[in-house]
Design a protein around this motif. Structure first.
Motif, short mmCIF file in Angstrom:
data_model
loop_
_atom_site.label_atom_id
_atom_site.label_comp_id
_atom_site.label_asym_id
_atom_site.label_seq_id
_atom_site.Cartn_x
_atom_site.Cartn_y
_atom_site.Cartn_z
N ALA A 178 0.83 -1.21 0.00
CA ALA A 178 0.00 0.00 0.00
C ALA A 178 0.86 1.26 0.00
O ALA A 178 0.55 2.24 -0.69
N SER A 179 1.94 1.25 0.77
CA SER A 179 2.80 2.44 0.88
C SER A 179 3.45 2.79 -0.45
O SER A 179 3.72 3.96 -0.73
N GLU A 180 3.70 1.78 -1.28
CA GLU A 180 4.29 2.02 -2.60
C GLU A 180 3.31 2.73 -3.53
O GLU A 180 3.71 3.34 -4.51
N LYS A 181 2.02 2.63 -3.22
CA LYS A 181 0.99 3.25 -4.06
C LYS A 181 0.37 4.46 -3.39
O LYS A 181 -0.73 4.88 -3.75
N PHE A 182 1.05 5.02 -2.41
CA PHE A 182 0.47 6.11 -1.63
C PHE A 182 0.11 7.29 -2.54
O PHE A 182 0.92 7.74 -3.34
N PRO A 183 -1.13 7.78 -2.43
CA PRO A 183 -1.58 8.83 -3.36
C PRO A 183 -0.96 10.19 -3.04
O PRO A 183 -0.59 10.47 -1.90
N GLU A 184 -0.89 11.01 -4.07
CA GLU A 184 -0.37 12.37 -3.88
C GLU A 184 -1.53 13.31 -3.53
O GLU A 184 -2.69 12.99 -3.74
N GLY A 185 -1.18 14.45 -3.01
CA GLY A 185 -2.21 15.42 -2.66
C GLY A 185 -2.62 15.31 -1.20
O GLY A 185 -2.31 14.33 -0.52
N LYS A 186 -3.34 16.33 -0.74
CA LYS A 186 -3.75 16.38 0.66
C LYS A 186 -5.12 15.71 0.85
O LYS A 186 -5.97 15.73 -0.03
N ILE A 187 -5.29 15.12 2.03
CA ILE A 187 -6.57 14.52 2.38
C ILE A 187 -7.52 15.63 2.82
O ILE A 187 -7.11 16.56 3.53
N PRO A 188 -8.79 15.59 2.40
CA PRO A 188 -9.75 16.62 2.82
C PRO A 188 -9.81 16.74 4.34
O PRO A 188 -9.70 15.75 5.06
N GLU A 189 -9.96 17.95 4.81
CA GLU A 189 -9.99 18.20 6.25
C GLU A 189 -11.15 17.43 6.90
O GLU A 189 -12.27 17.42 6.39
N GLY A 190 -10.85 16.79 8.01
CA GLY A 190 -11.87 16.02 8.72
C GLY A 190 -12.01 14.60 8.23
O GLY A 190 -12.82 13.83 8.76
N SER A 191 -11.24 14.23 7.19
CA SER A 191 -11.31 12.89 6.63
C SER A 191 -10.06 12.09 6.96
O SER A 191 -9.01 12.66 7.27
N GLU A 192 -10.17 10.78 6.87
CA GLU A 192 -9.05 9.87 7.03
C GLU A 192 -8.82 9.14 5.72
O GLU A 192 -9.74 8.99 4.91
#
Length: 240
Positions: free
Chosen positions: A124-138
Motif C-alpha cells: 500500500a505504501s508504494e501506491k500512496f496517493p499524492e495530494g492532501k486529504i480533505p480536512e476532517g477525513s481519514e
C-alpha cells in the motif's frame, strides 16, 4: 493458418455478432425482394386459392428463410460462445483467488497476522496517493480492490453498520455491497465474492462482519488505515 485460427478463436464472439448483424440486414432485404417477386409470380400465374399462392411463392422465399435460419444460428452461437468465455474467466479467477487465499493463510499460520499486515502495508505504501486529504477525513486502503479512498472515520463506521444491517436482513452480502455503503465505485468482480451468514454459522462464527482499521505510518510520516476483515469474503457465498 495457425495465426488465422488463433485470431478466429480470440475474436469469435465479435465475428459472430458482425455476421448476425449482416444477416439481419440481408434477411430484411431478401424478404422485401421475395415479396415483390412472389406477388408478381402469383399475378402472372393467376393463382387464386391459398394453396396455389403458397405453391407459387414458397420457392421464392427459400433464400430468405435460409438467411434467417443462418442469422438465428449465428446469434445462438455467439450467445453460447459468450457463456463459455464467461465460464472460463470465472474458473480462472476462482483458481487465482483460491491460490492467493491459500498463500495468505499459510503466511498467517507461519508468521502470524502481523506479518500479513506488514506485507499489505508495504504494498500500500508504494501506491500512496499524492495530494492532501480533505480536512476532517481519514485515508483508507482497501486491500481487496487495491485502492485508497478518504472519508471521515464516523462515516466509515456507519458504512460498516449499514453493511451488517443489510447482512442480517439478506443473509448474504457481496463486497460490492460494502463499497456501495462506503459510496465508492464498485469493482467488476465485486459481485462474485462476499459473505454468507449460513457459512459463518457452519464455521461456528457469529454472523457479523467485523471490519477493522489498522493504522499505518509511512516513512514520510503520513498516516492511513488498512481496511481489514476478520472473515475474508469468499466465492460462491450465495450458494449457502
Amino acid at each position: 493458418m495457425n495465426k488465422l485460427t488463433i485470431f478466429c478463436k480470440k475474436h469469435m464472439n465479435t465475428i459472430l455478432s458482425i455476421v448476425s448483424s449482416l444477416g439481419v440486414v440481408s434477411t430484411a432485404v431478401l424478404s422485401g425482394m421475395a415479396t415483390y417477386d412472389a406477388v408478381k409470380a402469383i399475378n402472372e400465374k393467376k393463382a387464386e386459392t391459398k394453396k396455389e399462392k403458397i405453391k407459387v411463392a414458397a420457392p421464392i422465399y427459400i433464400p430468405t428463410v435460409l438467411s434467417g435460419m443462418a442469422t438465428i444460428a449465428c446469434i445462438i452461437s455467439a450467445n453460447l460462445f459468450n457463456k463459455v468465455q464467461q465460464a472460463s474467466i470465472a474458473s480462472a479467477y476462482a483458481l487465482l483467488s483460491s491460490s492467493y487465499k491459500e498463500y495468505r493463510d499459510k503466511l498467517k499460520e507461519l508468521h502470524g497476522e502481523d506479518a500479513d499486515l506488514e506485507v499489505i502495508s508495504n504494498i500500500a505504501s508504494e501506491k500512496f496517493p499524492e495530494g492532501k486529504i480533505p480536512e476532517g477525513s481519514e485515508l483508507f486502503y482497501d486491500e481487496h480492490s487495491k485502492r485508497y479512498f478518504s472519508m471521515p472515520m464516523e462515516d466509515f463506521i456507519l458504512a460498516v453498520y449499514n453493511l451488517n444491517r443489510l447482512f442480517s436482513f439478506n443473509g448474504n452480502v457481496s463486497i460490492n455491497d460494502f463499497y456501495e455503503c462506503l459510496n465508492i465505485e464498485k469493482i467488476v468482480s465485486g459481485d462474485a465474492v462476499g459473505w454468507s451468514s449460513w457459512e459463518m454459522s457452519e464455521e461456528g462464527l457469529i454472523p457479523w462482519i467485523d471490519v477493522h482499521t489498522v493504522p499505518v505510518i509511512t516513512c514520510e510520516g503520513e498516516q492511513y488505515f488498512i481496511v481489514n476483515f476478520d472473515v475474508d469474503p469468499i466465492e460462491g457465498y450465495e450458494d449457502y
